[in-house]
Write a protein that holds these residues in place. Structure first.
Motif, PDB file in Angstrom:
ATOM      1  N   ASN A  55      -7.669   4.898   3.614  1.00  0.00           N
ATOM      2  CA  ASN A  55      -8.031   3.490   3.819  1.00  0.00           C
ATOM      3  C   ASN A  55      -8.646   2.892   2.557  1.00  0.00           C
ATOM      4  O   ASN A  55      -8.314   1.774   2.161  1.00  0.00           O
ATOM      5  N   ILE A  56      -9.540   3.665   1.936  1.00  0.00           N
ATOM      6  CA  ILE A  56     -10.175   3.158   0.695  1.00  0.00           C
ATOM      7  C   ILE A  56      -9.096   2.910  -0.360  1.00  0.00           C
ATOM      8  O   ILE A  56      -9.103   1.883  -1.047  1.00  0.00           O
ATOM      9  N   LEU A  57      -8.162   3.839  -0.465  1.00  0.00           N
ATOM     10  CA  LEU A  57      -7.108   3.661  -1.467  1.00  0.00           C
ATOM     11  C   LEU A  57      -6.296   2.402  -1.167  1.00  0.00           C
ATOM     12  O   LEU A  57      -6.061   1.578  -2.056  1.00  0.00           O
ATOM     13  N   SER A  58      -5.915   2.225   0.083  1.00  0.00           N
ATOM     14  CA  SER A  58      -5.069   1.051   0.372  1.00  0.00           C
ATOM     15  C   SER A  58      -5.877  -0.240   0.234  1.00  0.00           C
ATOM     16  O   SER A  58      -5.364  -1.244  -0.246  1.00  0.00           O
ATOM     17  N   ASP A  59      -7.178  -0.211   0.573  1.00  0.00           N
ATOM     18  CA  ASP A  59      -8.009  -1.409   0.378  1.00  0.00           C
ATOM     19  C   ASP A  59      -8.064  -1.819  -1.097  1.00  0.00           C
ATOM     20  O   ASP A  59      -8.297  -2.981  -1.423  1.00  0.00           O
ATOM     21  N   ASN A  60      -7.909  -0.839  -1.981  1.00  0.00           N
ATOM     22  CA  ASN A  60      -7.955  -1.133  -3.420  1.00  0.00           C
ATOM     23  C   ASN A  60      -6.555  -1.282  -4.016  1.00  0.00           C
ATOM     24  O   ASN A  60      -6.387  -1.240  -5.241  1.00  0.00           O
ATOM     25  N   GLY A  61      -5.570  -1.428  -3.158  1.00  0.00           N
ATOM     26  CA  GLY A  61      -4.202  -1.675  -3.637  1.00  0.00           C
ATOM     27  C   GLY A  61      -3.561  -0.449  -4.271  1.00  0.00           C
ATOM     28  O   GLY A  61      -2.705  -0.562  -5.150  1.00  0.00           O
ATOM     29  N   ILE A  62      -4.012   0.753  -3.852  1.00  0.00           N
ATOM     30  CA  ILE A  62      -3.487   1.980  -4.478  1.00  0.00           C
ATOM     31  C   ILE A  62      -2.547   2.677  -3.499  1.00  0.00           C
ATOM     32  O   ILE A  62      -2.946   3.055  -2.394  1.00  0.00           O
ATOM     33  N   SER A  63      -1.313   2.846  -3.947  1.00  0.00           N
ATOM     34  CA  SER A  63      -0.301   3.439  -3.088  1.00  0.00           C
ATOM     35  C   SER A  63      -0.147   4.933  -3.430  1.00  0.00           C
ATOM     36  O   SER A  63      -0.125   5.317  -4.608  1.00  0.00           O
TER      37      SER A  63
END
Ligand code: HSE
Length: 438
Positions: A373-381
């Motif tokens: 979730n943290i990764l996707s919140d920061n636009g990281i795929s």
């Protein structure tokens, strides 16, 4: 044929000896190429009575550097002192005395090159530095002259043999960094004080030079981002293997919309790339340019004869152009001095890269979901993910991920948030990843 050109060598250590040896061994061929002989008439050495493995009978040996740089008979000074203080003084004094200079000193060029080239320009003399980058590989000549038709897009190099040797051994033997470093020191590949090599300073010196001749920018050593290999663990080396990558210590300089990237750090690269297969102490530089495409330059990055080869090639170059109008010589930094442009250097947190991440997580429901979730919140795929079974009843597991491209500051933000999660133990390991063109 004209009289031989007289050369004075400052520093008769390994590289100085290699230079004398190459000049003696190939004297006839060198004279045929240069149009006249090239002879070392004087040398400055610390231990004058040391037995050298080459003929020094015809060389006047002295302990005074100024005996050479102020000697009117000597036309070319070869500077092999290392360091940036006395070497700088002697180089500037030689130039002031109208002498050409050939140097293997990457620190000197990276830190004081702008000043030295300006002084050389004023006096109409050459300062040649092929041996400063990649040892015997003629990479300066290739980029500066061979690729003169191209706009260079990116230069990526394995330009420190010590780091490459250590990383190769860590992969082959599964050993720790510290054990391999000790072995490299025993074999004489690593210096007793290996800081410059393993912390990336040596590679940063070389990258500074490559960036200038690739993009026509002033030398800017202080703007290079530097990371060494001391934190690479056998675990990361092993995960790289499993994912189809190898960890290489790379110097990378790239033209982007934001400016020029200048960075030295360990990097994941796909194991099928040619650079991934450059092993041991060897060096290689990959250049991506618009007309030629990718081209790769490989060879010995250090050693008496390989470095001597580069120095003698510079001596031949200087000898050939002694009578050329200084305005018609190849410019020191590939571009005409008044055509250098001060493009911005991209700060490291503004670069875009893919990443390898390794973290230690409690083997509990929901921990991984928080991380993703943290990764996707920061636009990281996420491109790939591995979670290992806990070892021997341990409560935590290693989780390894590869990400798609993202701006580094966004990744740093995500890492901070992940590290503050309750189920995450310790720091997140982060290694940049480059796909490369060839
Ligand atoms: N210390 C350097 C290396 C060699 O390990 O590659 C000279 O540049």
């Amino acid at each position: 044929m004209l009289n031989p050109v007289k050369v004075g060598i400052l520093g008769l250590g390994t590289v100085g000896g290699g230079t004398v040896h190459v000049l003696q061994q190939n004297a006839e061929e060198i004279a045929r190429r240069a149009g006249r002989g090239i002879i070392v008439t004087h040398a400055c050495a610390k231990e004058l009575n040391k037995t050298h493995p080459y003929t020094t009978d015809d060389i006047v040996l002295t302990e005074q550097l100024t005996d050479l740089v102020n000697n009117p008979e000597i036309e070319i000074i070869v500077e092999l002192l290392g360091g940036t203080t006395i070497a700088r003084d002697m180089t500037l004094q030689a130039i002031a005395n109208g002498k050409h200079v050939v140097t293997a000193n990457k620190a000197l060029i990276a830190k004081h090159g702008n000043e030295i080239f300006a002084a050389a320009q004023d006096k109409g003399v050459m300062v040649a530095f092929e041996a400063a980058v990649g040892g015997g590989i003629p990479i300066i000549k290739a980029v500066r002259e061979g690729l003169a038709a191209n706009e260079v897009e990116m230069v990526t190099g394995i330009i420190n043999g010590t780091c490459n040797f250590i990383l190769t051994e860590m992969r082959d033997k599964g050993s720790d960094f510290a054990d391999v470093l000790a072995e490299a020191q025993r074999l004489g590949y690593a210096e007793r004080d290996p800081t410059f090599d393993i912390e990336g300073v040596d590679a940063a010196h070389k990258l500074t030079i490559l960036a200038s001749i690739a993009f026509g920018i002033p030398l800017q050593f202080d703007k290079v981002y530097m990371e060494g290999i001391t934190k690479i663990t056998p675990e990361d080396v092993q995960y790289a293997n499993e994912l189809g990558y190898r960890i290489k210590h790379l110097g990378i300089t790239k033209r982007t919309k934001k400016g020029i990237e200048l960075r030295v750090h360990p990097t994941f690269i796909p194991n099928k790339r040619l650079l991934a297969n450059v092993e041991g102490v060897m060096n290689a530089v990959l250049v991506e340019s618009d007309a030629l495409g990718a081209s790769l330059y490989y060879g010995a990055g250090a050693g008496a004869l390989p470095t001597g080869s580069a120095i003698v090639a510079d001596l031949v170059d200087v000898t050939r152009t002694l009578t050329t109008d200084p305005g018609n010589r190849v410019p020191h930094l590939a571009f005409q001095p008044n055509a250098l442009v001060d493009l911005p250097i991209v700060p490291i947190d503004e670069i875009e890269s893919s990443y390898y991440l390794r973290l230690s997580a409690l083997d509990k429901l929901g921990v991984l979901a928080h991380v993703t979730n943290i990764l996707s919140d920061n636009g990281i795929s996420i491109e790939a993910i591995i979670q290992k079974e806990p070892i021997g009843g341990a409560e935590h597991v290693s989780v390894v991920m590869l990400t798609h491209q993202v701006v580094e500051k966004q990744l740093n933000r995500a890492i901070l948030a992940i590290e503050s999660l309750e189920g995450i133990i310790g720091k997140v390991t982060r290694i940049r990843l480059e796909m490369l063109a060839s």
